[in-house]
Design a protein around this motif. Sequence first.
Motif, mmCIF file in Angstrom:
data_model
loop_
_atom_site.group_PDB
_atom_site.id
_atom_site.type_symbol
_atom_site.label_atom_id
_atom_site.label_comp_id
_atom_site.label_asym_id
_atom_site.label_seq_id
_atom_site.Cartn_x
_atom_site.Cartn_y
_atom_site.Cartn_z
ATOM 1 N N SER A 68 0.851 -1.184 0.000
ATOM 2 C CA SER A 68 0.000 0.000 0.000
ATOM 3 C C SER A 68 0.887 1.233 0.000
ATOM 4 N N GLY A 69 0.273 2.377 -0.311
ATOM 5 C CA GLY A 69 0.991 3.643 -0.219
ATOM 6 C C GLY A 69 1.408 4.257 -1.545
ATOM 7 N N GLY A 70 1.158 3.567 -2.637
ATOM 8 C CA GLY A 70 1.503 4.133 -3.928
ATOM 9 C C GLY A 70 0.571 5.272 -4.296
ATOM 10 N N GLY A 71 0.925 5.978 -5.373
ATOM 11 C CA GLY A 71 0.088 7.075 -5.818
ATOM 12 C C GLY A 71 0.828 7.989 -6.757
ATOM 13 N N LEU A 72 0.227 9.150 -6.994
ATOM 14 C CA LEU A 72 0.790 10.158 -7.883
ATOM 15 C C LEU A 72 1.421 11.263 -7.041
ATOM 16 N N VAL A 73 2.654 11.611 -7.377
ATOM 17 C CA VAL A 73 3.356 12.653 -6.644
ATOM 18 C C VAL A 73 4.188 13.463 -7.619
ATOM 19 N N GLN A 74 4.410 14.717 -7.313
ATOM 20 C CA GLN A 74 5.250 15.559 -8.155
ATOM 21 C C GLN A 74 6.728 15.278 -7.883
ATOM 22 N N ALA A 75 7.539 15.553 -8.872
ATOM 23 C CA ALA A 75 8.982 15.399 -8.709
ATOM 24 C C ALA A 75 9.449 16.200 -7.495
ATOM 25 N N GLY A 76 10.317 15.587 -6.704
ATOM 26 C CA GLY A 76 10.795 16.214 -5.480
ATOM 27 C C GLY A 76 9.990 15.834 -4.254
ATOM 28 N N GLY A 77 8.850 15.205 -4.473
ATOM 29 C CA GLY A 77 7.991 14.830 -3.372
ATOM 30 C C GLY A 77 8.384 13.513 -2.727
ATOM 31 N N SER A 78 7.552 13.075 -1.779
ATOM 32 C CA SER A 78 7.831 11.864 -1.008
ATOM 33 C C SER A 78 6.613 10.957 -0.963
ATOM 34 N N LEU A 79 6.880 9.680 -0.835
ATOM 35 C CA LEU A 79 5.852 8.668 -0.587
ATOM 36 C C LEU A 79 6.433 7.627 0.352
ATOM 37 N N ARG A 80 5.556 6.992 1.103
ATOM 38 C CA ARG A 80 5.973 5.888 1.970
ATOM 39 C C ARG A 80 5.158 4.659 1.603
ATOM 40 N N LEU A 81 5.840 3.641 1.155
ATOM 41 C CA LEU A 81 5.193 2.370 0.836
ATOM 42 C C LEU A 81 5.241 1.445 2.040
ATOM 43 N N SER A 82 4.200 0.644 2.173
ATOM 44 C CA SER A 82 4.152 -0.373 3.224
ATOM 45 C C SER A 82 3.833 -1.713 2.592
#
Length: 121
Positions: free
Chosen positions: A7-21
């Motif tokens: 889980s935790g995927g998605g759309l983000v702008q360059a330079g941003g952050s995401l956390r996958l689990s």
Amino acid sequence: QVQLVESGGGLVQAGGSLRLSCAASGSIFTINAMRWYRQAPGKQRDLVAGITSGGSATYVDSVKGRFTISRDNSKNTVYLQMNSLKPEDTAVYYCNADILATGAAYRMNYWGKGTLVTVSS
């Protein structure tokens, strides 16, 4: 039956952050190494990061200094913190783990179904 669910995927702008689990569930006795792979469109699936049961982590050069893999053994969960994301990080991210199921004679390798990460420029 053992399952891995990301889980935790998605759309983000360059330079941003995401956390996958990625949570492992089922009749689990022990979990050894846990890993994150990714597969970009039209490309092969490649290893991104891995972590041992003791917490030792390794990374592919392209994500060193930007991604951090960690795990919570009490929750049978592995995480991938992704910072300073780039468009070339766009891919389906898959969780992978070596698991000894309860009552099994040997460890098996399991895969999750993946979660899509899209980084826009």
